[in-house]
Motif scaffolding. Structure first.
Motif, PDB file in Angstrom:
ATOM      1  N   ASP A  48     -13.779 -50.555-107.522  1.00 29.26           N
ATOM      2  CA  ASP A  48     -13.672 -52.004-107.690  1.00 29.26           C
ATOM      3  C   ASP A  48     -14.223 -52.420-109.066  1.00 29.26           C
ATOM      4  N   PHE A  49     -13.412 -53.148-109.813  1.00 30.62           N
ATOM      5  CA  PHE A  49     -13.782 -53.621-111.157  1.00 30.62           C
ATOM      6  C   PHE A  49     -15.137 -54.314-111.149  1.00 30.62           C
ATOM      7  N   PHE A  50     -15.360 -55.188-110.196  1.00 28.35           N
ATOM      8  CA  PHE A  50     -16.591 -55.977-110.174  1.00 28.35           C
ATOM      9  C   PHE A  50     -17.790 -55.133-109.753  1.00 28.35           C
ATOM     10  N   ALA A  51     -17.588 -54.179-108.880  1.00 33.04           N
ATOM     11  CA  ALA A  51     -18.670 -53.279-108.476  1.00 33.04           C
ATOM     12  C   ALA A  51     -19.082 -52.362-109.625  1.00 33.04           C
ATOM     13  N   LEU A  52     -18.162 -52.147-110.574  1.00 32.51           N
ATOM     14  CA  LEU A  52     -18.444 -51.311-111.737  1.00 32.51           C
ATOM     15  C   LEU A  52     -19.150 -52.082-112.844  1.00 32.51           C
ATOM     16  N   GLY A  53     -19.403 -53.355-112.622  1.00 29.14           N
ATOM     17  CA  GLY A  53     -20.058 -54.172-113.638  1.00 29.14           C
ATOM     18  C   GLY A  53     -19.083 -54.975-114.479  1.00 29.14           C
TER      19      GLY A  53
END
Length: 83
Positions: A31-36
Motif C-alpha cells: 500500500d502506497f500510504f503504508a509505505l510512507g
C-alpha cells in the motif's frame, strides 16, 4: 488486453514507485500510504505516469488504487493520451 501489455504496465509502474518512494523492495500489493507515500510523492508519480506511460491518472484514482497492482489495472483500462 494482452498479457505482454499487462506485464509492461505493471513493471513500469513498479519502477516509478520504487524510484519515487526511494525503495527497491516494493511488492506489487504494498500500500502506497503504508509505505510512507504522501501528496508530493503522489504528484511526482502522477507526472511520471503521464510522461513515461502516456496516461493521465486522476488523483482520486491514485487514492482508490494505492497498490502497484491496482493502479496498473486501472492504467491498463485507459487509452493512451495523444501526443
Amino acid at each position: 488486453m494482452t498479457d505482454e501489455r499487462t506485464v509492461m504496465i505493471a513493471e513500469k509502474v513498479h519502477a516509478i514507485w520504487c524510484r519515487e518512494l526511494q525503495r527497491n523492495d516494493l511488492a506489487f500489493d504494498d500500500d502506497f500510504f503504508a509505505l510512507g507515500g504522501q501528496s508530493v510523492i503522489m504528484a511526482k508519480i502522477q507526472r511520471a505516469f503521464m510522461v513515461e506511460l502516456g496516461v493521465e491518472v486522476p488523483v482520486d484514482q491514485l487514492f482508490r488504487n494505492p497498490t502497484v497492482a491496482s493502479v496498473s489495472a486501472y492504467i491498463e483500462s485507459l487509452q493512451p493520451v495523444a501526443r
